[in-house]
Design an enzyme around this catalytic site. Structure first.
Site, PDB file in Angstrom:
ATOM      1  N   ARG A 102      13.590  -4.731  27.719  1.00 43.73           N
ATOM      2  CA  ARG A 102      12.981  -5.872  28.383  1.00 43.73           C
ATOM      3  C   ARG A 102      11.456  -5.847  28.331  1.00 43.73           C
ATOM      4  O   ARG A 102      10.820  -6.892  28.155  1.00 43.73           O
ATOM      5  CB  ARG A 102      13.468  -5.943  29.829  1.00 43.73           C
ATOM      6  N   ILE A 103      10.834  -4.659  28.459  1.00 45.88           N
ATOM      7  CA  ILE A 103       9.380  -4.582  28.404  1.00 45.88           C
ATOM      8  C   ILE A 103       8.899  -4.459  26.962  1.00 45.88           C
ATOM      9  O   ILE A 103       7.958  -5.135  26.543  1.00 45.88           O
ATOM     10  CB  ILE A 103       8.866  -3.419  29.268  1.00 45.88           C
ATOM     11  N   ARG A 134       6.827   6.606  31.721  1.00 49.63           N
ATOM     12  CA  ARG A 134       6.885   7.797  32.567  1.00 49.63           C
ATOM     13  C   ARG A 134       6.357   8.983  31.778  1.00 49.63           C
ATOM     14  O   ARG A 134       6.655   9.134  30.580  1.00 49.63           O
ATOM     15  CB  ARG A 134       8.324   8.082  33.038  1.00 49.63           C
ATOM     16  N   GLU A 192       2.440  12.820  40.639  1.00 49.07           N
ATOM     17  CA  GLU A 192       1.634  11.739  41.192  1.00 49.07           C
ATOM     18  C   GLU A 192       1.707  11.766  42.715  1.00 49.07           C
ATOM     19  O   GLU A 192       2.726  12.155  43.271  1.00 49.07           O
ATOM     20  CB  GLU A 192       2.135  10.391  40.660  1.00 49.07           C
ATOM     21  N   HIS A 205      -1.521   4.889  37.529  1.00 51.43           N
ATOM     22  CA  HIS A 205      -0.205   4.241  37.623  1.00 51.43           C
ATOM     23  C   HIS A 205      -0.322   2.837  38.219  1.00 51.43           C
ATOM     24  O   HIS A 205       0.233   2.521  39.271  1.00 51.43           O
ATOM     25  CB  HIS A 205       0.778   5.080  38.430  1.00 51.43           C
TER      26      HIS A 205
END
Length: 325
Positions: A154-155, A236, A265, A285
């Site tokens: 999708r991305i 990621r 993070e 991020h």
């Protein structure tokens, strides 16, 4: 229900239109980041529904066993930060919309912000200007270069669509599903994985993090990249073999990187090698961090809470759970 929202750094959530969905519930919002189990156990001791913002806080067994009133964790996307088996054993339901058919426009935009900033060395040029030395080098154009998209979902497919506007060549690698989708869309698929890394001027990663994709990008893959190429990661950090990216950049293949995600993070250590390399553009991020994206995500998260409270839960991940009464 007693609802707790963690890690809302800028106190954004209560100001979203969708926050009105929680009217009538007892909502507590924490704006700092804490991973200490003792502190979290105290904060969450009366919580019935816990709202997480992505993977900011790890929810592991030692914490879960100290939350006797917790019945629901509501979040969005993947859940490598949650001990799912322990949730199920303890009667805690995890609801997480996987949004497979709704690409994150914010992450797509961030990917392109990093690609263009890196090719044109925007952060470095800004530093040079502020230092009074005017220009510090010559950047590269996107036009005519080859964008390699690892993970055509999708991305990745949305990133590819924008590449065409920049007159870039696009090629794809990834799982068989990605390759099939790319071929169906008329996107080039190289003859081999090695050819993909060797011939791409920009490699952008768009793969979800699951056990099967952990360290899927290896040191050997990076060593094949051109000395002039760019590696972009808005997915990621754990997709890349630990330590491999810094070592590869030091060795000169790829020549540069743009990174929005990290193994731990939030990053507080200002001596972290990656963020101090002159050939790397680093951001904290930001891929999903826009008001618009928050509204989409928290609408889903809050609707999961309302459905659970009504006795008809949706987007249940651990379907075998027997919820606490």
């Amino acid at each position: 229900m007693k609802i707790t929202i963690l890690d809302d750094y800028f106190d954004t959530v209560r100001h979203l239109p969708c926050f009105a969905k929680l009217a009538g519930h007892d909502v507590t919002i924490w704006n700092d980041h804490v991973q200490d189990v003792d502190i979290l156990a105290e904060r969450l001791k009366d919580t019935e529904a816990l709202v997480l913002i992505r993977e900011r806080t790890k929810i592991r067994k030692p914490l879960l066993e100290r939350l006797p009133k917790l019945r629901l964790i509501s979040q969005r996307s993947v859940y490598p930060h949650i001990d799912l088996d322990d949730c199920t054993r303890l009667g805690i339901m995890l609801c997480s919309h996987q949004h497979a058919d709704t690409p994150s426009g914010a992450t797509v935009e961030m990917t392109w912000a990093l690609i263009l900033s890196s090719l044109r060395m925007v952060p470095q040029q800004m530093q040079s200007l502020k230092a009074g030395t005017w220009q510090m080098g010559i950047g590269k154009s996107a036009k005519g270069r080859t964008l390699g998209i690892y993970g055509y979902g999708r991305i990745g497919s949305a990133v590819a669509a924008i590449a065409k506007a920049f007159n870039m060549k696009v090629q794809v690698w990834g799982g068989e599903g990605s390759l099939e989708r790319a071929r169906a869309d008329g996107i080039a698929v190289p003859a081999s994985r090695a050819a993909f890394f060797a011939t791409s001027d920009v490699v952008s990663l768009h793969v979800r993090l699951y056990p099967a994709t952990h360290s899927i990008i290896t040191a050997a893959d990076l060593a094949l990249m051109k000395p002039t190429s760019l590696l972009v990661n808005t997915s990621r950090a754990a997709l890349i073999e630990p330590g491999a990216l810094v070592a590869a950049l030091e060795a000169g293949r790829p020549g540069s990187a743009a990174v929005d995600v990290y193994e731990e993070e939030p990053v507080r250590d200002t001596t972290l090698p990656l963020i101090n390399m002159p050939n790397v553009v680093c951001t904290p991020h930001l891929g999903y961090v826009t008001e618009d994206e928050y509204e989409i995500q928290f609408t889903d998260i809050f609707e999961q809470i309302l459905a659970f409270d009504a006795g008809s839960p949706i987007n249940v991940i651990n379907t075998d759970v027997v919820p606490r009464s």
